[in-house]
Design an enzyme around this catalytic site. Structure first.
Site, PDB file in Angstrom:
ATOM      1  N   CYS A 123      34.879  43.293  33.879  1.00 22.29           N
ATOM      2  CA  CYS A 123      35.177  41.915  34.266  1.00 22.29           C
ATOM      3  C   CYS A 123      33.853  41.198  34.170  1.00 22.29           C
ATOM      4  O   CYS A 123      32.950  41.432  34.974  1.00 22.29           O
ATOM      5  CB  CYS A 123      35.743  41.817  35.690  1.00 22.29           C
ATOM      6  SG  CYS A 123      36.008  40.093  36.167  1.00 22.29           S
ATOM      7  N   CYS A 176      33.331  38.687  37.426  1.00 22.28           N
ATOM      8  CA  CYS A 176      33.167  39.208  38.790  1.00 22.28           C
ATOM      9  C   CYS A 176      33.453  40.704  38.789  1.00 22.28           C
ATOM     10  O   CYS A 176      32.643  41.481  38.298  1.00 22.28           O
ATOM     11  CB  CYS A 176      34.016  38.441  39.795  1.00 22.28           C
ATOM     12  SG  CYS A 176      35.707  38.109  39.295  1.00 22.28           S
ATOM     13  N   SER A 177      34.600  41.122  39.299  1.00 28.08           N
ATOM     14  CA  SER A 177      34.824  42.560  39.421  1.00 28.08           C
ATOM     15  C   SER A 177      36.305  42.902  39.382  1.00 28.08           C
ATOM     16  O   SER A 177      36.720  43.891  39.974  1.00 28.08           O
ATOM     17  CB  SER A 177      34.215  43.061  40.729  1.00 28.08           C
ATOM     18  OG  SER A 177      34.787  42.333  41.804  1.00 28.08           O
ATOM     19  N   CYS A 178      37.134  42.089  38.700  1.00 29.88           N
ATOM     20  CA  CYS A 178      38.575  42.344  38.656  1.00 29.88           C
ATOM     21  C   CYS A 178      38.825  43.743  38.088  1.00 29.88           C
ATOM     22  O   CYS A 178      38.166  44.169  37.132  1.00 29.88           O
ATOM     23  CB  CYS A 178      39.274  41.290  37.809  1.00 29.88           C
ATOM     24  SG  CYS A 178      39.085  39.635  38.497  1.00 29.88           S
TER      25      CYS A 178
HETATM   26 FE    FE Z   1      36.796  39.484  38.084  1.00 26.20          FE
END
Ligand code: FE
Length: 201
Positions: free
Chosen positions: A109, A112-114
């Site tokens: 991602c 961010c951190s999906c």
């Molecule tokens: Fe994300």
């Protein structure tokens, strides 16, 4: 506010940013501290890479399941009794991408951190790091080599950039020499990094 909005706090550590967001939700009367805690407890209660591994192993032994897995990841999760809510239920579309002799897939991602937490367990720290998020897109072959995945030059690398609406899981190729193994043993071969694409299986 979408999952990709950072509210201008890009320089703060993730935990502090998350806490600031929680405080704003609480101050706005949108959620209570208890509700947020209960949600996180539910989110992580059954979250484990064992879930994604079961899906991979089933697809290696059942061609119809493989077809479902690659066409509708949410439905394929439900088929094994796993809950991955789709977009209509406030969740996300799960897209499963299969490694083949020609293509190796890796997920990231960039913003961010999906990540499909319920199927892979809590994401590793490096997945959320700026280095991984930026370099995986720019130089995926070098990043994979650092994870010990060295691919022949003729294997193409597909990088899948997750969002809050669509998240990815890699379906590793079934290792050779595993023809005699049953589904449970096969699932035991699949690692979290394999489902991210930073390990062969
Ligand atoms: Fe994300």
């Amino acid at each position: 506010m979408s999952a990709h909005d950072t509210g201008g706090h890009e320089d703060l550590p993730v935990a502090a940013r998350a806490r600031r967001l929680e405080e704003r939700l609480i101050a706005a009367g949108l959620a209570s501290d208890e509700e947020i805690d209960a949600f996180l407890t539910r989110l992580y209660a059954n979250a484990s890479p064992v879930n994604g591994a079961r899906m991979a192993a089933r697809s290696w032994t059942d061609a119809a399941y493989r077809e479902l897995l690659l066409s509708d990841g949410n439905a394929a999760a439900a088929e094994l009794g796993l809950t991955v809510p789709g977009p209509a239920d406030g969740g996300y579309q799960l897209r499963v991408v299969a490694n083949t002799p020609e293509v190796h897939n890796v997920i990231v991602c960039t913003l961010c951190s999906c990540y499909p937490t319920s199927l892979l367990g809590p994401s590793p720290g490096w997945y959320k790091s700026f280095a991984y998020r930026s370099r995986t897109v720019r130089e995926p072959r070098a990043v994979l080599a650092e994870f010990g995945v060295t691919l022949p030059d003729d294997v193409r690398i597909s990088v899948w950039d997750s969002t809050s609406e669509a998240r990815y899981m890699v379906l590793p190729a079934r290792p050779s020499g595993t023809g005699a193994l049953g589904e449970e043993k096969l699932a035991g071969l699949v690692t979290r990094n394999g489902l991210i694409g930073t390990a062969p299986v």
